[in-house]
Write a protein that holds these residues in place. Structure first.
Motif, PDB file in Angstrom:
ATOM      1  N   ASP A  30       0.882  -1.156   0.000  1.00 48.09           N
ATOM      2  CA  ASP A  30       0.000   0.000   0.000  1.00 48.09           C
ATOM      3  C   ASP A  30       0.926   1.213   0.000  1.00 48.09           C
ATOM      4  O   ASP A  30       1.610   1.476   0.994  1.00 48.09           O
ATOM      5  CB  ASP A  30      -0.899  -0.018   1.237  1.00 48.09           C
ATOM      6  N   PHE A  31       0.978   1.912  -1.132  1.00 50.83           N
ATOM      7  CA  PHE A  31       1.916   3.026  -1.260  1.00 50.83           C
ATOM      8  C   PHE A  31       1.266   4.174  -2.000  1.00 50.83           C
ATOM      9  O   PHE A  31       0.208   4.030  -2.619  1.00 50.83           O
ATOM     10  CB  PHE A  31       3.201   2.582  -1.976  1.00 50.83           C
ATOM     11  N   GLN A  32       1.928   5.327  -1.929  1.00 51.27           N
ATOM     12  CA  GLN A  32       1.448   6.521  -2.610  1.00 51.27           C
ATOM     13  C   GLN A  32       2.645   7.266  -3.190  1.00 51.27           C
ATOM     14  O   GLN A  32       3.624   7.541  -2.478  1.00 51.27           O
ATOM     15  CB  GLN A  32       0.711   7.431  -1.619  1.00 51.27           C
ATOM     16  N   TRP A  33       2.568   7.578  -4.480  1.00 50.01           N
ATOM     17  CA  TRP A  33       3.583   8.424  -5.107  1.00 50.01           C
ATOM     18  C   TRP A  33       3.353   9.851  -4.643  1.00 50.01           C
ATOM     19  O   TRP A  33       2.215  10.310  -4.585  1.00 50.01           O
ATOM     20  CB  TRP A  33       3.474   8.374  -6.631  1.00 50.01           C
ATOM     21  N   PRO A  82      13.094   4.555   7.581  1.00 49.03           N
ATOM     22  CA  PRO A  82      14.354   4.799   8.268  1.00 49.03           C
ATOM     23  C   PRO A  82      15.488   3.928   7.741  1.00 49.03           C
ATOM     24  O   PRO A  82      16.656   4.275   7.882  1.00 49.03           O
ATOM     25  CB  PRO A  82      14.036   4.488   9.723  1.00 49.03           C
ATOM     26  N   ASP A  83      15.155   2.798   7.108  1.00 46.36           N
ATOM     27  CA  ASP A  83      16.163   1.958   6.460  1.00 46.36           C
ATOM     28  C   ASP A  83      15.438   1.027   5.491  1.00 46.36           C
ATOM     29  O   ASP A  83      14.208   1.011   5.433  1.00 46.36           O
ATOM     30  CB  ASP A  83      17.009   1.178   7.481  1.00 46.36           C
ATOM     31  N   THR A  84      16.190   0.242   4.729  1.00 42.39           N
ATOM     32  CA  THR A  84      15.575  -0.609   3.714  1.00 42.39           C
ATOM     33  C   THR A  84      14.856  -1.826   4.290  1.00 42.39           C
ATOM     34  O   THR A  84      14.055  -2.447   3.601  1.00 42.39           O
ATOM     35  CB  THR A  84      16.622  -1.081   2.685  1.00 42.39           C
ATOM     36  N   LYS A  85      15.088  -2.153   5.545  1.00 41.22           N
ATOM     37  CA  LYS A  85      14.425  -3.308   6.158  1.00 41.22           C
ATOM     38  C   LYS A  85      13.056  -2.951   6.755  1.00 41.22           C
ATOM     39  O   LYS A  85      12.191  -3.802   6.885  1.00 41.22           O
ATOM     40  CB  LYS A  85      15.313  -3.914   7.228  1.00 41.22           C
ATOM     41  N   GLU A  86      12.876  -1.699   7.132  1.00 41.81           N
ATOM     42  CA  GLU A  86      11.622  -1.231   7.744  1.00 41.81           C
ATOM     43  C   GLU A  86      11.181   0.084   7.098  1.00 41.81           C
ATOM     44  O   GLU A  86      10.860   1.048   7.790  1.00 41.81           O
ATOM     45  CB  GLU A  86      11.830  -1.014   9.247  1.00 41.81           C
ATOM     46  N   ALA A  87      11.129   0.130   5.783  1.00 38.22           N
ATOM     47  CA  ALA A  87      10.905   1.377   5.050  1.00 38.22           C
ATOM     48  C   ALA A  87       9.482   1.913   5.196  1.00 38.22           C
ATOM     49  O   ALA A  87       8.528   1.157   5.184  1.00 38.22           O
ATOM     50  CB  ALA A  87      11.226   1.167   3.579  1.00 38.22           C
ATOM     51  N   ARG A  88       9.395   3.228   5.317  1.00 35.92           N
ATOM     52  CA  ARG A  88       8.120   3.955   5.273  1.00 35.92           C
ATOM     53  C   ARG A  88       8.129   4.992   4.155  1.00 35.92           C
ATOM     54  O   ARG A  88       7.096   5.512   3.781  1.00 35.92           O
ATOM     55  CB  ARG A  88       7.878   4.688   6.598  1.00 35.92           C
ATOM     56  N   LEU A  89       9.337   5.293   3.659  1.00 38.15           N
ATOM     57  CA  LEU A  89       9.503   6.327   2.645  1.00 38.15           C
ATOM     58  C   LEU A  89      10.646   5.927   1.729  1.00 38.15           C
ATOM     59  O   LEU A  89      11.704   5.512   2.202  1.00 38.15           O
ATOM     60  CB  LEU A  89       9.840   7.662   3.341  1.00 38.15           C
ATOM     61  N   LEU A 128       5.090   4.659   1.952  1.00 38.55           N
ATOM     62  CA  LEU A 128       4.520   3.334   2.184  1.00 38.55           C
ATOM     63  C   LEU A 128       3.618   3.399   3.412  1.00 38.55           C
ATOM     64  O   LEU A 128       3.973   4.024   4.411  1.00 38.55           O
ATOM     65  CB  LEU A 128       5.628   2.308   2.403  1.00 38.55           C
ATOM     66  N   ARG A 129       2.480   2.750   3.334  1.00 34.45           N
ATOM     67  CA  ARG A 129       1.553   2.791   4.462  1.00 34.45           C
ATOM     68  C   ARG A 129       2.086   2.019   5.660  1.00 34.45           C
ATOM     69  O   ARG A 129       1.964   2.445   6.798  1.00 34.45           O
ATOM     70  CB  ARG A 129       0.201   2.242   4.049  1.00 34.45           C
ATOM     71  N   ASN A 130       2.666   0.868   5.401  1.00 28.08           N
ATOM     72  CA  ASN A 130       3.198   0.036   6.468  1.00 28.08           C
ATOM     73  C   ASN A 130       4.693  -0.173   6.261  1.00 28.08           C
ATOM     74  O   ASN A 130       5.179  -0.127   5.138  1.00 28.08           O
ATOM     75  CB  ASN A 130       2.488  -1.328   6.480  1.00 28.08           C
ATOM     76  N   HIS A 131       5.400  -0.442   7.334  1.00 28.58           N
ATOM     77  CA  HIS A 131       6.835  -0.720   7.241  1.00 28.58           C
ATOM     78  C   HIS A 131       7.041  -1.901   6.310  1.00 28.58           C
ATOM     79  O   HIS A 131       6.340  -2.913   6.418  1.00 28.58           O
ATOM     80  CB  HIS A 131       7.419  -1.042   8.621  1.00 28.58           C
ATOM     81  N   ARG A 132       8.003  -1.775   5.401  1.00 28.18           N
ATOM     82  CA  ARG A 132       8.256  -2.821   4.415  1.00 28.18           C
ATOM     83  C   ARG A 132       9.744  -3.027   4.191  1.00 28.18           C
ATOM     84  O   ARG A 132      10.531  -2.094   4.256  1.00 28.18           O
ATOM     85  CB  ARG A 132       7.659  -2.439   3.051  1.00 28.18           C
ATOM     86  N   GLY A 162      -4.129  13.056   6.418  1.00 27.52           N
ATOM     87  CA  GLY A 162      -5.315  12.771   5.609  1.00 27.52           C
ATOM     88  C   GLY A 162      -5.475  11.289   5.420  1.00 27.52           C
ATOM     89  O   GLY A 162      -5.190  10.788   4.348  1.00 27.52           O
ATOM     90  N   GLY A 163      -5.876  10.601   6.447  1.00 29.17           N
ATOM     91  CA  GLY A 163      -5.999   9.149   6.348  1.00 29.17           C
ATOM     92  C   GLY A 163      -4.650   8.487   6.508  1.00 29.17           C
ATOM     93  O   GLY A 163      -3.872   8.832   7.388  1.00 29.17           O
ATOM     94  N   ALA A 164      -4.331   7.566   5.599  1.00 29.15           N
ATOM     95  CA  ALA A 164      -3.089   6.799   5.705  1.00 29.15           C
ATOM     96  C   ALA A 164      -1.858   7.618   5.339  1.00 29.15           C
ATOM     97  O   ALA A 164      -0.756   7.303   5.770  1.00 29.15           O
ATOM     98  CB  ALA A 164      -3.167   5.568   4.810  1.00 29.15           C
ATOM     99  N   PHE A 165      -2.035   8.663   4.540  1.00 33.24           N
ATOM    100  CA  PHE A 165      -0.898   9.440   4.055  1.00 33.24           C
ATOM    101  C   PHE A 165      -1.116  10.927   4.347  1.00 33.24           C
ATOM    102  O   PHE A 165      -2.246  11.419   4.241  1.00 33.24           O
ATOM    103  CB  PHE A 165      -0.722   9.239   2.550  1.00 33.24           C
TER     104      PHE A 165
END
Length: 179
Positions: A30-33, A82-89, A128-132, A162-165
């Motif tokens: 679940d992501f947003q550009w 914050p890193d590639t193992k738990e990414a939010r952005l 990203l909506r959730n850590h990935r 505004g909601g998830a993002f």
């Protein structure tokens, strides 16, 4: 209102076709550009600011912008916060040039803010909506050269949830000295 001062890169063209394909293959992503017209390199957080306080600091924003010459920045590589193992952005790397560091320091001083421990410019492109875990998605872009772009103005954005993002609304533009 929560405000951020950013370097405007809304006219920067990035070739992110491979990233789009890789993200679309990801299961349950679940992501947003971030919209191209709102592309920005965060410079300083102004924090929670009421309208009256914003009106008081606006002359300082104009003043520092007029004293700062337009400058070029190089865009290279991709990583995640914050890193590639738990990414939010997901973000594109931005050259930490002497011009961008000097502008950051001038703004911190003019607005009497507390400087971050280590300022590092970056260009957010996907939330990203959730850590990935995103190492596989970003590995083809780790050393990609996205070219150079001339920074010609600063922009203040207001962020609201505004909601998830989060949602961003432009509050002001401050052109840099073109010479």
């Amino acid at each position: 209102m929560k405000l951020f001062l950013s370097l405007d890169v809304s006219e920067l063209k990035l070739d992110l076709k491979k990233l789009k394909v890789n993200l679309s293959k990801g299961k349950n992503f679940d992501f947003q550009w971030l919209p191209e017209e709102q592309r920005q390199i965060p410079l300083v957080s102004l924090g929670e600011v009421d309208e009256e306080s914003f009106q008081r600091i606006e002359p300082s924003l104009h003043s520092v912008a007029k004293q700062t010459r337009a400058f070029k920045l190089k865009f290279e590589g991709m990583s995640a916060y914050p890193d590639t193992k738990e990414a939010r952005l997901l973000w594109v790397g931005v050259q930490n040039s002497k011009e961008v560091r000097a502008l950051y320091e001038k703004m911190v001083a003019a607005l009497e803010l507390h400087p971050e421990k280590e300022f590092k410019p970056y260009l957010p492109v996907v939330r990203l909506r959730n850590h990935r875990e995103v190492s596989d998605i970003l590995s083809p872009h780790k050393n990609t050269d996205f070219g150079k772009f001339t920074i010609t103005r600063l922009v203040v954005y207001e962020m609201t949830l505004g909601g998830a993002f989060p949602l961003y609304k432009k509050r002001g533009e401050y052109p840099l000295n073109p010479e």
